[in-house]
Design a protein around this motif. Structure first.
Motif, short mmCIF file in Angstrom:
data_model
loop_
_atom_site.label_atom_id
_atom_site.label_comp_id
_atom_site.label_asym_id
_atom_site.label_seq_id
_atom_site.Cartn_x
_atom_site.Cartn_y
_atom_site.Cartn_z
N ARG A 36 -1.01 -2.53 -4.20
CA ARG A 36 -2.40 -2.91 -3.94
C ARG A 36 -3.29 -1.68 -3.97
O ARG A 36 -4.26 -1.61 -4.75
CB ARG A 36 -2.52 -3.63 -2.60
CG ARG A 36 -3.94 -4.13 -2.30
CD ARG A 36 -4.07 -4.72 -0.91
NE ARG A 36 -4.14 -3.69 0.11
CZ ARG A 36 -4.87 -3.78 1.22
NH1 ARG A 36 -5.59 -4.88 1.46
NH2 ARG A 36 -4.88 -2.81 2.11
N THR A 37 -2.99 -0.70 -3.13
CA THR A 37 -3.74 0.55 -3.07
C THR A 37 -2.78 1.72 -3.10
O THR A 37 -1.80 1.74 -2.35
CB THR A 37 -4.59 0.63 -1.79
OG1 THR A 37 -5.57 -0.40 -1.79
CG2 THR A 37 -5.31 1.98 -1.70
N PRO A 54 -5.46 -8.71 -3.57
CA PRO A 54 -4.28 -7.92 -3.92
C PRO A 54 -3.99 -7.96 -5.42
O PRO A 54 -4.24 -8.96 -6.10
CB PRO A 54 -3.14 -8.59 -3.13
CG PRO A 54 -3.84 -9.24 -1.97
CD PRO A 54 -5.16 -9.68 -2.51
N THR A 78 -4.33 -1.84 -9.69
CA THR A 78 -4.19 -1.10 -8.43
C THR A 78 -5.44 -0.28 -8.16
O THR A 78 -6.00 0.35 -9.06
CB THR A 78 -2.98 -0.15 -8.51
OG1 THR A 78 -1.81 -0.90 -8.81
CG2 THR A 78 -2.79 0.62 -7.21
N ASP A 126 0.87 -1.18 0.00
CA ASP A 126 0.00 0.00 0.00
C ASP A 126 0.90 1.22 0.00
O ASP A 126 1.95 1.24 0.67
CB ASP A 126 -0.90 0.03 1.23
CG ASP A 126 -2.04 -0.98 1.16
OD1 ASP A 126 -2.35 -1.46 0.04
OD2 ASP A 126 -2.64 -1.28 2.21
#
Length: 296
Positions: free
Chosen positions: A119-120, A293, A223, A96
Motif C-alpha cells: 500500500r505505502t 489500498p 503503491t 505498509d
C-alpha cells in the motif's frame, strides 16, 4: 506490545527467519526491513506501533536466515522475491513497508514488480548510487570498498565502508587513490582472519549499490512511495541516493529526524532519535489512511 512470534520460510536458495508481533486488526500490517541489517535492528522502532501487526525479518545470509545455495552474492531481485514470498506467507497484503538503506533498494524492486502487495512504501535513504550525477566515481568508490575487503579482510574493508558512507558531497575522481583509514581508529581488527563471507561487504555491496532501478515501473506503480532522508545525513551518499530516487519518480523527499540510523535505540551500538522518528513515520503512514489500498 505482544511478544514476537518467530517463524521460518523456505524460499529458493535460503531459509528465512522472521518475527510477527501481533496487533489489533483493522490496519495494514507494517513490515520493517533493512539489508543486510536484520530484525534485531528494528526492536525499538517496533515498540512505537503497538496498534499494528509488525513483521521484521533477517535477509538471506544475515543473522538467523541461512543461505542453502552456496552463492557468494545476493541481488536486489532475489531480496525482492524473498519479500514478496514473505508477504504472501504472512497473508496480509497489501502491507505498509518501512525500508531502510539496502532494504529500501530491495523494497523499491519489490514495488516495481509487485505493487499490488504494498500500500505505502517509506523508503529511507536507499544507496541508489547508480542514480547519482557523480555515478561513475561513486560506483568506483563502492567497488573499492569491496576490493579492499577481498584483498585485506573485514577490518580494512569496513574502515573503507565507514569512510565512504560518511563522505559528504560528490565523490571526487581521486577518491580511490587516497590513503585508506586505519581500521584501529574505528575499533576494527587490523589483522586479516582470512574469512570473506561478510554479508555487507561481500554478498551485497556491489549488487545493492550498482542496481539500476526501473523508474518507469516505480512511477507507474499503484503503491504510494514516500522517500525519506535524515536531517543529520546532509550530503552523505545514502541521503543523496534517496534524493536522486525521489527526483526520478517525481516526488520530493521528506526529511526525518536523525541520520541514517535515526530510528535505532541502541541496536548495534547506534542510538538515533527513535521517538521522533517513529512519530514522523506514523504521520506519513496516516497520510495514506484515506487512500484505497493498492490493487495492482
Amino acid at each position: 506490545m505482544t511478544e514476537p512470534v518467530t517463524r521460518t520460510l523456505d524460499v529458493p536458495g535460503a531459509v528465512l527467519t522472521y518475527d510477527v508481533r501481533p496487533g489489533p486488526s483493522g490496519s495494514p500490517v507494517l513490515l520493517l526491513i533493512g539489508s543486510p541489517m536484520g530484525a534485531a535492528g528494528f526492536g525499538t522502532l517496533a515498540t512505537y506501533f503497538p496498534d499494528r501487526t509488525v513483521v521484521t525479518y533477517d535477509p538471506r545470509g544475515a543473522e538467523r536466515s541461512r543461505r542453502t545455495d552456496g552463492a557468494t552474492e545476493t541481488t536486489p531481485e532475489e531480496h525482492a522475491d524473498d519479500l514478496s514470498r514473505l508477504i504472501d506467507a504472512v497473508g496480509a497484503g497489501p502491507v505498509d513497508v518501512f525500508a531502510s538503506s539496502g532494504g529500501a533498494v530491495n523494497a523499491l524492486v519489490l514495488v516495481g514488480r509487485h505493487p499490488e502487495q504494498v500500500r505505502t512504501l517509506v523508503a529511507h535513504e536507499p544507496p541508489a548510487i547508480a542514480a547519482l550525477p557523480d555515478r561513475e566515481t561513486a560506483l568506483a568508490a563502492s567497488r573499492h570498498v569491496h576490493e579492499v575487503y577481498q584483498r585485506s579482510g573485514m577490518g580494512a574493508g569496513m574502515a573503507e565502508f565507514i569512510r565512504l558512507v560518511g563522505h559528504r558531497g560528490p565523490v571526487p575522481a581521486d577518491y580511490t587513490e587516497q590513503p585508506g583509514p586505519d581500521p584501529a581508529a574505528f575499533g576494527l581488527p587490523t589483522e586479516d582472519d582470512g574469512s570473506r563471507d561478510d554479508v555487507l561487504l561481500g554478498q551485497n555491496m556491489i549488487s545493492c549499490t550498482h542496481h539500476e532501478h526501473d523508474f518507469d515501473a516505480l512511477r507507474a506503480a499503484s503503491t504510494r512511495i514516500v522517500v525519506v532522508v535524515g536531517a543529520g545525513s546532509t550530503g552523505q551518499l545514502a541521503r543523496r541516493g534517496g534524493e536522486a530516487v525521489a527526483e526520478r519518480i517525481g516526488t520530493a523527499p521528506v526529511e526525518f529526524p536523525g541520520d541514517h540510523g535515526g530510528f535505532m535505540g541502541g541496536e548495534y551500538g547506534q542510538t538515533g532519535e527513535p521517538e521522533a522518528f517513529a512519530a514522523a513515520l506514523r504521520t506519513v503512514l496516516a497520510d495514506a489512511g484515506d487512500r484505497v489500498p493498492a490493487q495492482g
